[in-house]
Motif scaffolding. Structure first.
Motif, short mmCIF file in Angstrom:
data_model
loop_
_atom_site.label_atom_id
_atom_site.label_comp_id
_atom_site.label_asym_id
_atom_site.label_seq_id
_atom_site.Cartn_x
_atom_site.Cartn_y
_atom_site.Cartn_z
N GLU A 75 0.84 -1.21 0.00
CA GLU A 75 0.00 0.00 0.00
C GLU A 75 0.87 1.26 0.00
O GLU A 75 0.66 2.17 -0.79
CB GLU A 75 -0.92 0.00 1.23
CG GLU A 75 -1.81 1.22 1.34
CD GLU A 75 -2.97 1.23 0.36
OE1 GLU A 75 -3.54 2.31 0.16
OE2 GLU A 75 -3.32 0.18 -0.20
N LEU A 76 1.87 1.30 0.88
CA LEU A 76 2.74 2.46 0.97
C LEU A 76 3.60 2.62 -0.28
O LEU A 76 3.77 3.74 -0.78
CB LEU A 76 3.64 2.38 2.21
CG LEU A 76 2.94 2.52 3.56
CD1 LEU A 76 3.95 2.37 4.69
CD2 LEU A 76 2.21 3.84 3.67
N VAL A 77 4.11 1.53 -0.79
CA VAL A 77 4.96 1.59 -1.98
C VAL A 77 4.14 2.03 -3.19
O VAL A 77 4.59 2.85 -3.99
CB VAL A 77 5.69 0.26 -2.22
CG1 VAL A 77 6.41 0.25 -3.56
CG2 VAL A 77 6.69 -0.01 -1.09
N GLY A 130 14.83 7.24 -15.27
CA GLY A 130 16.17 7.02 -14.72
C GLY A 130 16.25 7.33 -13.24
O GLY A 130 16.84 6.57 -12.46
N LEU A 131 15.66 8.43 -12.84
CA LEU A 131 15.68 8.82 -11.43
C LEU A 131 14.95 7.79 -10.56
O LEU A 131 15.46 7.35 -9.53
CB LEU A 131 15.04 10.20 -11.25
CG LEU A 131 14.85 10.65 -9.80
CD1 LEU A 131 16.21 10.85 -9.13
CD2 LEU A 131 14.03 11.90 -9.73
N LEU A 132 13.76 7.41 -10.98
CA LEU A 132 12.99 6.46 -10.19
C LEU A 132 13.60 5.06 -10.22
O LEU A 132 13.52 4.32 -9.24
CB LEU A 132 11.53 6.45 -10.63
CG LEU A 132 10.81 7.79 -10.39
CD1 LEU A 132 9.40 7.75 -10.93
CD2 LEU A 132 10.83 8.19 -8.94
N GLY A 168 15.54 -0.23 -4.88
CA GLY A 168 15.31 -0.81 -3.56
C GLY A 168 14.26 -1.90 -3.55
O GLY A 168 14.19 -2.69 -2.61
N LEU A 169 13.44 -1.97 -4.58
CA LEU A 169 12.36 -2.95 -4.62
C LEU A 169 12.71 -4.24 -5.35
O LEU A 169 12.14 -5.30 -5.07
CB LEU A 169 11.13 -2.35 -5.33
CG LEU A 169 10.40 -1.23 -4.64
CD1 LEU A 169 9.35 -0.63 -5.57
CD2 LEU A 169 9.74 -1.75 -3.37
#
Length: 189
Positions: free
Chosen positions: A145-147, A177-179, A186-187
């Motif tokens: 939910e948070l992600v 690129g940034l995301l 991290g995911l």
């Protein structure tokens, strides 16, 4: 086409042109070329009619977003494509754009509520895609939910809001690129 669908299309046109607040059942009846009483056989009031149109719009947004996904592409690639498509839909869909304008200008409570519902539906859609990717082993387990909220709001901020306070719009490649280097890194499992 059946009467109900004709009424829905006429109402969508009226809401798109005039907004929620200025649309009347008389206008919808005139556009649909039916008597006002005919509308009330299908919809109890303007709010019910409006909600039916918004549900159709949400389904349409999901369909166009799913249509850009590529079988076999990574979660990150498809998430990016889907979210960019949703934000393009938000900008180009006449009713959605009119609702955003009405919310800013008039702060109509029904419109504020509907836009909140649409955002919840988008986050729920993204959450379902994240959960599926976790099940497939593409992503690490996380608070879906948070992600989902974080990803949606990040795209919204960079695609919609950035240009309001900066001299230039961000390119799609720069956003991706940034995301990719931050949130998605991290995911990924």
């Amino acid at each position: 086409m059946d009467r109900r669908q004709e009424i829905l299309e006429a109402a969508a046109k009226s809401f798109s042109l005039f907004g929620y607040k200025a649309t009347t059942m008389d206008q919808v009846a005139k556009i649909a070329n039916v008597g006002k009483g005919t509308i009330y056989t299908f919809f109890a009031n303007k709010e019910e009619l409006f909600n039916a149109i918004v549900l159709q719009m949400i389904e349409e947004m999901r369909a166009v977003s799913d249509a850009v996904a590529v079988e076999g592409a990574s979660f990150e690639q498809n998430a990016h494509a889907r979210l960019m498509q949703m934000l393009k839909f938000r900008k180009t869909h006449l009713l959605y754009a009119k609702l955003i304008d009405e919310e800013k200008e008039l702060r109509t409570p029904a419109v504020i509520e509907v836009l909140s519902t649409i955002e919840q539906e988008i986050v729920s859609y993204v959450r379902a895609k994240i959960e599926r990717a976790i099940e497939k082993g593409e992503l690490k387990p996380c608070d879906t939910e948070l992600v989902a909220y974080l990803i949606f709001k990040a795209y919204l901020a960079f695609v919609v809001d950035w240009g309001k306070t900066h001299d230039e719009e961000l390119s799609e490649e720069r956003i991706a690129g940034l995301l990719s280097a931050t949130i998605f890194k991290g995911l990924l499992a």
